[in-house]
Enzyme design. Sequence first.
Site, mmCIF file in Angstrom:
data_model
loop_
_atom_site.group_PDB
_atom_site.id
_atom_site.type_symbol
_atom_site.label_atom_id
_atom_site.label_comp_id
_atom_site.label_asym_id
_atom_site.label_seq_id
_atom_site.Cartn_x
_atom_site.Cartn_y
_atom_site.Cartn_z
ATOM 1 N N GLU A 84 0.853 -1.158 0.007
ATOM 2 C CA GLU A 84 0.111 0.023 0.068
ATOM 3 C C GLU A 84 0.646 1.321 -0.120
ATOM 4 O O GLU A 84 0.675 2.286 -0.770
ATOM 5 C CB GLU A 84 -0.957 0.135 1.165
ATOM 6 C CG GLU A 84 -1.958 1.106 1.152
ATOM 7 C CD GLU A 84 -2.962 1.040 2.257
ATOM 8 O OE1 GLU A 84 -2.926 0.242 3.324
ATOM 9 O OE2 GLU A 84 -3.964 1.639 2.063
ATOM 10 N N ASP A 85 1.900 1.115 0.805
ATOM 11 C CA ASP A 85 2.514 2.621 1.203
ATOM 12 C C ASP A 85 4.032 2.689 0.265
ATOM 13 O O ASP A 85 4.724 3.663 0.523
ATOM 14 C CB ASP A 85 3.051 2.712 2.613
ATOM 15 C CG ASP A 85 1.728 2.832 3.276
ATOM 16 O OD1 ASP A 85 0.507 3.095 2.644
ATOM 17 O OD2 ASP A 85 1.854 2.362 4.367
#
Length: 735
Positions: free
Chosen positions: A75-76
């Site tokens: 996600e990051d």
Amino acid sequence: MSVKSLISQIQTYNPDAEVELLERCYRFSQKAHKGQRRKSGEPYFTHCLKTAEILAELRLDTHTICAGLMHDVLEDTGIKREEMKVRFGANIANLVEGVTKIGQYKLSIASQAPAAKNTVEQRVHRKRQAETYRKLLLATAEDMRVILIKLADRLHNMETLEFLSSEKCQRIAKETLEIYAPIAHRLGLWRIMGRLEDLAFKHLYPIEYRKIAELLNQKLTEREAYCEKMVKQIRGELEKRNVFADVHGRTKHIYSIHQKMQQKKTPFSEIQDLIGLRILVKTEADCYIALGALHSKWNYHPDRLRDWIGQPKKNGYQSLHTTILDNGRPIEIQVRTYQMHKIAEDGIAAHWSYKEGLPRSQQGRSIFASYKQILEDIQEAQDSPHHFVESMKLELFQDEVYVFSPKGDLFRLPAGATAIDFAYKIHTDVGHTCVGAEVNGAVAPIRRVLENGDQVNIRTRPNGRPSRSWLSYVKTATARTKINHWFREKDKTEALELGKKLLAAELRVSYLNSRDYLNSPKLLDIAKQLKLKNIEELFVRIGNADESATHVVNLLKPEVPKPETEPSEDTNRQQKLESPPAIQLENDIDLGMIRIMKCCNPIPGDQVIGYLTRGRGVSVHRAGCIRILDEPERLLGVKWHEKPPSENGDHPPLVYPVKILVECNDRPGMLGEITTAIAHYKVNIRSGTFQPSAVHIDSEASDNLTIDVIGARQLDEVLQAIRHLKGVQRVTRKS
Ligand code: MN
């Protein structure tokens, strides 16, 4: 914490942990998050490591902990699932992907919003949320470990919540209390649930939280001293019976105290059972010996005695619960084995095989199965998103009651379940035909809320049927689903019958015989043309007003040639020649008076049928008149005189008033065109009203006319002529 201490923590319970894999994941995640910081200012990777530690506390398998270390990488950071799969295998990559997907659902359930604000946007909002909620839960049902990682992630986020903006903080706390804590509860992750609840409570209701925390603190010394005294006494009693036991005081978590105060509407000072004790023993037999020892020394509340060993809870929880009275002061005591304790604290995680990454025991598998079952039940009950969220929360959160059938079979239901829920639990048909109940031998209403140990006998009647009011007090999603399903089927049957009737009626006003058309291949063609599977579906659509019967009849109608612009000489002559028409019986016998009935107003040319009345001769109706359907043995063939005897050639033709309804667009000149069309046939308009119709949308109008015609043929011609005018939707003969 370094990778070394994480690994040694894992090795305490899993000597075969894949050390090299753990180290690689650790370094990979650390590198991927390099330079990123949490809102708290700490390096982002701290969060990943903390998440892994919580998973190690739960003694989970290596892959789960690896995924925990990397749970925010997809996600990051710019890293893709494919790369992760190549480096660490599909198993770990799938887990991380699962956690990432859940993270994308931003859930804050609006179901608690006041009902008064039930606006369209709110309903849409709720519906969307229920849908994402459902997706979330279904995603977890594929691999349980995904939700375990998500819970660990959420727990650490809750611990560092104060660094976020207050709005975000509220949303996350609410979501935690409403969704993640109930899931932890359902999975028996007791410690995690308690921590999540207290942290969420602290942020959502800071004043209440502080109040309870302070009150707990104030009495801490007194409580501790008292606890110590009780522990000593209990140990003494157990030693007398040669039971080796650990006895501890335990404190309730703050949110559970708050809930108790809310539920029982009592102030803190009156919450007596703040003190709880726990007795841990080696064997199940020792549990019962210990219980006996307690009960012989102290008085106890018989109705608060619970044997969760003989009947474990759905989430696998086992224990004996009793509340003893020490000089009138109630003390809650739990008795369990060390193994049961582990399960009580960590739920499904305690059943986990850290080697295979699967539920290890039969019990673990059955907890998982019951969780999945709940999801499936609730998924089926998706009739209303509001109910979906409600029943989800209920089924995840609620404790259970155990009730018995008359034969002594045990049934498990969510607390608050009624006799109706029980009936549906036994069998769908028992639920549908349920008319009453007997609880513990006494007659009870079917909405009776069942209690632990109730023996329930459901009374059914073959013609019994569900009532919509049941929906307001059933508690289980299963019962709700089944009741809704029953009504959907019933509605469908009714719509079908109604649709059939409407179409038959519409055929009748168009002088078409319903028997020839209702089952005709032509009607099937029309159904297909309207993209429906069969004639039944067409009836259902008509019955539900999704399709108009008139439209269908217009499609069915054989093409009628347009009327010629000038009525032929022939017609004119015929009109003049026609003299008072009469009706005769087909076999020419005299059965007395023959009357032409007003209900359907037959006119010469109509298909007619006679009905032999009791003592009042023969009445004549149009074929298909609803008044004559009942007694076929009284029907007689009748016909119009084909060439009525002409008494006087100059006699003006006898005319018959017929009411017609013209539905048309309300446009200038419409009425004029209609009257012109009628006048064209030298037909008199006896009376008429023209008005924008209230029944139809604004642009429509209806024209109620009574016209004098000499017979059905002329009427037909007039109706056809009007029907062909621009803007006319339909023309019907009303009598
Ligand atoms: Mn995270």
